[in-house]
Design an enzyme around this catalytic site. Structure first.
Site, PDB file in Angstrom:
ATOM      1  N   LYS A 222      -7.538  -0.512   8.997  1.00 37.42           N
ATOM      2  CA  LYS A 222      -7.617  -1.111   7.653  1.00 37.42           C
ATOM      3  C   LYS A 222      -8.810  -0.596   6.857  1.00 37.42           C
ATOM      4  O   LYS A 222      -9.768  -0.070   7.403  1.00 37.42           O
ATOM      5  CB  LYS A 222      -7.619  -2.634   7.766  1.00 37.42           C
ATOM      6  CG  LYS A 222      -6.195  -3.131   8.008  1.00 37.42           C
ATOM      7  CD  LYS A 222      -6.011  -4.600   7.858  1.00 37.42           C
ATOM      8  CE  LYS A 222      -4.526  -4.915   8.098  1.00 37.42           C
ATOM      9  NZ  LYS A 222      -4.282  -6.334   8.333  1.00 37.42           N
ATOM     10  N   ARG A 256      -3.059  -6.709  16.812  1.00 42.24           N
ATOM     11  CA  ARG A 256      -1.969  -5.943  16.198  1.00 42.24           C
ATOM     12  C   ARG A 256      -2.499  -4.555  15.853  1.00 42.24           C
ATOM     13  O   ARG A 256      -3.344  -4.416  14.984  1.00 42.24           O
ATOM     14  CB  ARG A 256      -1.469  -6.671  14.943  1.00 42.24           C
ATOM     15  CG  ARG A 256      -0.326  -5.984  14.221  1.00 42.24           C
ATOM     16  CD  ARG A 256       0.064  -6.771  12.964  1.00 42.24           C
ATOM     17  NE  ARG A 256       1.121  -6.121  12.229  1.00 42.24           N
ATOM     18  CZ  ARG A 256       0.937  -5.110  11.390  1.00 42.24           C
ATOM     19  NH1 ARG A 256      -0.267  -4.641  11.165  1.00 42.24           N
ATOM     20  NH2 ARG A 256       1.961  -4.573  10.770  1.00 42.24           N
TER      21      ARG A 256
HETATM   22  C1  7PJ Z   1      -0.985  -7.612   9.241  1.00 39.71           C
HETATM   23  C2  7PJ Z   1       0.355  -7.955   9.388  1.00 39.71           C
HETATM   24  C3  7PJ Z   1      -1.992  -8.458   9.807  1.00 39.71           C
HETATM   25  C4  7PJ Z   1      -0.192  -9.836  10.617  1.00 39.71           C
HETATM   26  C5  7PJ Z   1       0.209  -6.137   8.222  1.00 39.71           C
HETATM   27  C6  7PJ Z   1      -1.454  -3.059   7.755  1.00 39.71           C
HETATM   28  C7  7PJ Z   1      -0.826  -3.944   6.765  1.00 39.71           C
HETATM   29  N1  7PJ Z   1       0.756  -9.048  10.081  1.00 39.71           N
HETATM   30  N2  7PJ Z   1       1.098  -7.020   8.745  1.00 39.71           N
HETATM   31  N3  7PJ Z   1      -1.530  -9.553  10.491  1.00 39.71           N
HETATM   32  N4  7PJ Z   1      -1.052  -6.456   8.520  1.00 39.71           N
HETATM   33  N5  7PJ Z   1       0.153 -10.923  11.304  1.00 39.71           N
HETATM   34  O1  7PJ Z   1      -1.093  -2.998   8.931  1.00 39.71           O
HETATM   35  O2  7PJ Z   1      -2.401  -2.346   7.323  1.00 39.71           O
HETATM   36  O3  7PJ Z   1      -3.204  -8.261   9.706  1.00 39.71           O
HETATM   37  S1  7PJ Z   1       0.702  -4.756   7.281  1.00 39.71           S
END
Ligand code: 7PJ
Length: 274
Positions: A222, A256
């Site tokens: 990020k 994640r």
């Molecule tokens: C997240 C997500 C996060 C959860 C994305 C990216 C953006 N779902 N989906 N938490 N980020 N739960 O991966 O840069 O931080 S998409």
């Protein structure tokens, strides 16, 4: 701590990895959907090999400024991938990264075991879509929408406000019959947050544990990591692994990430030395 989702029960006593599978159109091919599905499935299987305990499938980018994708298009992207993975009887639960109730229902029907909602089940019908299933849910906090969220994020007290939102949505889940053991919470790094807000939340993870649910953290690649290191998105591996390690040491249960193998190895060391 255990997390129940569909026919799966995840043991989150040691920090665990959710691998990211993006299913977005491939600008280099002529848009053969078949090819797109195959690529996503191959990537998903590779992430399982690398040690992912959950796969997060997403068909709409929620990055800042991303254009929304119509329901039909999102369904066309993600459902064939879920069906193909379920047909292979993979040993890990599939999470669907969506805020659209129609996509949640179709994904669950196709075999997804977790709904990962960046809007925290605020869309009309989203809560019901999860409640009328045995899926687990991840409630994430976001201020604003992906189109506007990074323009001027503002909080009086970011930790208190994020915690309050997660608390409220957790209670809404409980009230609609979703058991506590099916609920996971996520402060939503980068979603309507400045660098200072992200840092305050990262330091406050232990406070979010008060809500009694497992915590999911998504910091992988990020922009806040770009701000800290000066590196572009394709050179944030080490920063991402560091963020996962620190988050896990602060109590995060599920990380994640894009870079599954590196993160899984680092978290083994965390688990051993904690
Ligand atoms: C997240 C997500 C996060 C959860 C994305 C990216 C953006 N779902 N989906 N938490 N980020 N739960 O991966 O840069 O931080 S998409």
């Amino acid at each position: 701590m255990q997390f129940y989702c569909g026919r799966f029960c995840l043991d989150l006593d040691t920090p665990t990895v959710m691998g990211i599978v993006n299913v977005t159109p491939d600008s280099f091919s002529d848009g053969g959907q078949f090819n797109q599905v195959d690529l996503a499935v191959a990537h998903a299987l590779d992430l399982i090999e690398q040690g992912a305990a959950v796969l997060d499938i997403g068909g709409e980018s929620t990055r800042p400024n991303a254009t929304p994708v119509p329901v039909a298009e999102e369904l066309q992207r993600v459902i064939p991938v879920i069906e193909a993975l379920v047909a292979r009887d993979i040993p890990v639960p599939i999470s669907i990264d969506t805020y659209k109730p129609e996509v949640m229902r179709a994904a669950i029907a196709a075999g997804a075991a977790i709904v990962n909602d960046v809007r925290g089940l605020q869309e009309a019908g989203a809560l019901e879509a999860v409640a009328n299933s045995d899926a687990g849910v991840c409630i994430m906090h976001m201020q604003g929408t992906p189109q506007t969220m990074q323009l001027e994020p503002h909080y009086e007290d970011v930790v208190a406000e994020v915690k309050q939102f997660l608390h409220m949505q957790r209670n809404a889940c409980l009230a609609s019959g979703i058991a506590q053991a099916r609920i996971m919470l996520d402060p939503g790094f980068g979603f309507g947050k400045s660098r200072a807000h992200n840092i305050a939340l990262a330091k406050a993870l232990p406070q979010l544990l008060d809500l009694g649910c497992p915590l999911l953290v998504g910091l992988s690649r990020k922009s806040v990591l770009g701000q800290m290191t000066g590196n572009d998105v394709d050179a944030r591996l080490h920063a991402s692994v560091a963020a996962a390690v620190v988050s896990a040491m602060q109590g995060a249960h599920l990380l994640r990430v894009h870079d599954v193998k590196a993160t899984v190895e680092a978290l083994k060391v965390v688990a051993a030395l904690k």
